[in-house]
Write a protein that holds these residues in place. Sequence first.
Motif, short mmCIF file in Angstrom:
data_model
loop_
_atom_site.label_atom_id
_atom_site.label_comp_id
_atom_site.label_asym_id
_atom_site.label_seq_id
_atom_site.Cartn_x
_atom_site.Cartn_y
_atom_site.Cartn_z
N ALA A 428 0.82 -1.21 0.00
CA ALA A 428 0.00 0.00 0.00
C ALA A 428 0.86 1.26 0.00
O ALA A 428 0.60 2.21 -0.74
CB ALA A 428 -0.92 -0.01 1.22
N GLU A 429 1.89 1.26 0.82
CA GLU A 429 2.73 2.46 0.91
C GLU A 429 3.57 2.66 -0.34
O GLU A 429 3.95 3.79 -0.66
CB GLU A 429 3.61 2.37 2.16
N LEU A 430 3.87 1.57 -1.05
CA LEU A 430 4.61 1.67 -2.29
C LEU A 430 3.75 2.26 -3.41
O LEU A 430 4.21 3.09 -4.20
CB LEU A 430 5.13 0.29 -2.70
N PHE A 431 2.47 1.85 -3.44
CA PHE A 431 1.58 2.26 -4.53
C PHE A 431 0.93 3.63 -4.28
O PHE A 431 0.67 4.36 -5.23
CB PHE A 431 0.47 1.23 -4.71
N PHE A 432 0.62 3.93 -3.01
CA PHE A 432 -0.28 5.04 -2.73
C PHE A 432 0.35 6.03 -1.74
O PHE A 432 1.18 5.64 -0.91
CB PHE A 432 -1.60 4.51 -2.16
N PRO A 433 -0.09 7.29 -1.78
CA PRO A 433 0.45 8.31 -0.86
C PRO A 433 -0.20 8.24 0.52
O PRO A 433 -0.91 9.16 0.96
CB PRO A 433 0.12 9.62 -1.58
N ILE A 434 0.02 7.13 1.18
CA ILE A 434 -0.52 6.92 2.53
C ILE A 434 0.56 6.26 3.38
O ILE A 434 1.58 5.79 2.87
CB ILE A 434 -1.80 6.04 2.53
N ALA A 435 0.34 6.23 4.69
CA ALA A 435 1.24 5.53 5.61
C ALA A 435 0.41 4.77 6.63
O ALA A 435 -0.53 5.33 7.22
CB ALA A 435 2.16 6.52 6.32
N TYR A 436 0.71 3.49 6.81
CA TYR A 436 0.04 2.69 7.83
C TYR A 436 0.62 3.04 9.19
O TYR A 436 1.83 2.99 9.39
CB TYR A 436 0.25 1.21 7.56
N GLU A 437 -0.26 3.38 10.12
CA GLU A 437 0.19 3.68 11.48
C GLU A 437 -0.11 2.53 12.44
O GLU A 437 0.57 2.40 13.46
CB GLU A 437 -0.47 4.96 11.98
N ALA A 438 -1.09 1.71 12.11
CA ALA A 438 -1.41 0.57 12.98
C ALA A 438 -2.27 -0.43 12.23
O ALA A 438 -3.10 -0.05 11.40
CB ALA A 438 -2.14 1.04 14.24
N PHE A 439 -2.03 -1.67 12.51
CA PHE A 439 -2.95 -2.75 12.16
C PHE A 439 -2.68 -3.83 13.20
O PHE A 439 -1.79 -4.66 13.04
CB PHE A 439 -2.73 -3.25 10.75
N GLU A 440 -3.44 -3.78 14.29
CA GLU A 440 -3.11 -4.57 15.47
C GLU A 440 -4.38 -5.14 16.09
O GLU A 440 -5.50 -4.71 15.78
CB GLU A 440 -2.40 -3.69 16.48
N LEU A 441 -4.22 -6.13 16.96
CA LEU A 441 -5.35 -6.72 17.64
C LEU A 441 -6.03 -5.71 18.56
O LEU A 441 -5.37 -4.90 19.21
CB LEU A 441 -4.91 -7.93 18.46
N ARG A 442 -7.36 -5.79 18.61
CA ARG A 442 -8.15 -4.89 19.45
C ARG A 442 -8.56 -5.62 20.72
O ARG A 442 -9.35 -6.57 20.69
CB ARG A 442 -9.39 -4.41 18.69
N GLN A 443 -8.01 -5.19 21.85
CA GLN A 443 -8.31 -5.84 23.13
C GLN A 443 -9.80 -5.74 23.45
O GLN A 443 -10.46 -4.74 23.14
CB GLN A 443 -7.50 -5.19 24.25
N ASP A 444 -10.35 -6.82 24.04
CA ASP A 444 -11.74 -6.87 24.50
C ASP A 444 -12.76 -6.76 23.36
O ASP A 444 -13.91 -6.39 23.59
CB ASP A 444 -12.03 -5.78 25.54
N SER A 445 -12.35 -7.08 22.15
CA SER A 445 -13.28 -6.95 21.03
C SER A 445 -14.09 -8.21 20.78
O SER A 445 -15.11 -8.16 20.09
CB SER A 445 -12.51 -6.58 19.75
N ALA A 446 -13.67 -9.36 21.33
CA ALA A 446 -14.34 -10.63 21.05
C ALA A 446 -15.48 -10.88 22.02
O ALA A 446 -15.46 -10.45 23.18
CB ALA A 446 -13.33 -11.77 21.13
N GLY A 447 -16.48 -11.63 21.55
CA GLY A 447 -17.55 -12.06 22.42
C GLY A 447 -17.06 -13.12 23.39
O GLY A 447 -16.33 -14.05 23.02
#
Length: 593
Positions: A428-447
């Motif tokens: 994504a960062e190679l193709f597009f003018p964006i930067a990923y800041e996070a893609f991480e597990l979300r605590q307490d999100s599961a049932g």
Amino acid sequence: MSSTTNNNVVTTELNPITFEVLRSVFDFASDRMATVLQRSSFSPILADMLDFSNAIYDADLQLLSQAANCPIHLAAMKFSAEAAVNGIGKENIVEGDVLVVNDPYQGGTHINDITFVKPIYHHDHLVGYAVSRGHWMDLGGGAAGGQAFSTHIAAEGLRLPPLKIFSQGKVNQDLLSIILNNSRTPHFIKGDLQAHLGALLAAETEIQRACDRYGRETVTLAMKRIQTYTENMVRASIKDIPDGVYEAEDYADTDGISHDKVKLKVKLTVKDSNITVDFSGTDPICKGAINSPKANTISAALYSLQFFLVPDAPQNQGLFNPIEVILPEGCWLNAQWPAPTIACTTLTSSKITSAIWQALAKAIPHKVTGSTGADANWFVASCVSETGETDVFSDLPAGGWGGTPYADGMSVTMDPLGNCMNMAAETAELFFPIAYEAFELRQDSAGAGQHRGGLGSVFKVRFLGGGAVGMETSRTIEGSPGVAGGLPSVVQRSSHILANGDTHVIGGFNAEGEWKNPLLAAHKFEADEVFMFESTGGGGWGNPHKRPVADVLEDVLDEYISIESAERYYGVVIHPQSLTVDEAATQALRATA
């Protein structure tokens, strides 16, 4: 078998070895289509995210084999293939032709899913069709990726009726020019078109090679026998489900126009070796863009059931013959022109799956899982580089799957509707003018549950030169349901983070309890601002207080759940300083639950 004459074997029987060899040939041909398409396509949504599907049909347009691609495409592609062939006329189709269609009302789903159909001939005899469908990044409309969330299908992009994109091997330049002129991403289109053609040619080569080696009659006989073989497997599996009527409901948070929930109702009737799926009682067609065309609804119903029937059976028409779908006229699961449909795959099919799984849980609770995050969470954005160049970027920030009778659910996994991948940050960062800041597990999100759901994610993207975000999501009012006593997951939420760090919820509930429409169309971001999406996990399976204390502690140590959630939902008291279990308090708390 009898002897070979003019490359054709005349036979009335098919021995088991030849049957199995040809079954493998059919599967290999579809898999090869997928490999060719992925490796030769230009757009990241095909090459990296795998948002495509490939299949082969016999001469009667009955499914013969399919690659393990997007489930929501696969059963729907039959309707597109039939519309394309019937629209052009079988008598007007010759070798070397390739048909194209993306009309949601003629076998399509949403406009971005474009389908290509190529007849396969062997010595001038029609033996089948190769069909390839891909989600193209942008085909026009009122917002990037067609995510205008308007009230008319015209706002979603270029709608193609059945046409010939190739005639006897020669591309239709006029049609190609029209497609190029109606896309924000014309730089991907020629490459992607050639990739689809390569996939179709790969299927043609393999089927023709099989006909040369085993004879056309033997191959066509095997096509029918393999479908009967699968049907028998599916019918035997259905007989294991207790006869009865099982009902459930689910809903979309909004259609994007009204703040009212949009209900779908399903009634499963199991009788002997047949299942009827009845959507009577479902709400009418919506003004907003979540309506589902007939092909999409039927596809969602079929793949939702196959998860719990014979998932390892050969994938062909036999999977579907024992299942009847009743779809009332005028409901939002049977869209008619000009009802908009852009969210039909990513949102609506997920709700169909959730409702069917909840109904099945009443029949076979020992097999069914809690609901998934129940949304593909389709993010698409126009983005501007620091030099003023524009492009369209898309991703699918996944949620969790539901807990199962045997284990916890999978975390951050694409919804059952698609076998797609998240976009790799590096790509994504190679193709597009964006930067990923996070893609991480979300605590307490599961049932919570004896087997908890899988976790959702926290997704953050910074716009380097500004942009406009489209976001399709739901589950912002209630989380994904649990089953067999399991609890629902948390809700989803979209936020806009300003350059100074201030955060504003733009989809879902904010801190003040105010709910914002989660279907975003061209929401503007300035340079250095961040879009954040918090996806939900899956629903839990079973009573949370039956979860082993050691497993709850392990989840706390892994930061999957908080100390507060361990006590509130699981009845496990953990000392915050030592991170050890207070066994006496836990025993007392669980005893009173």
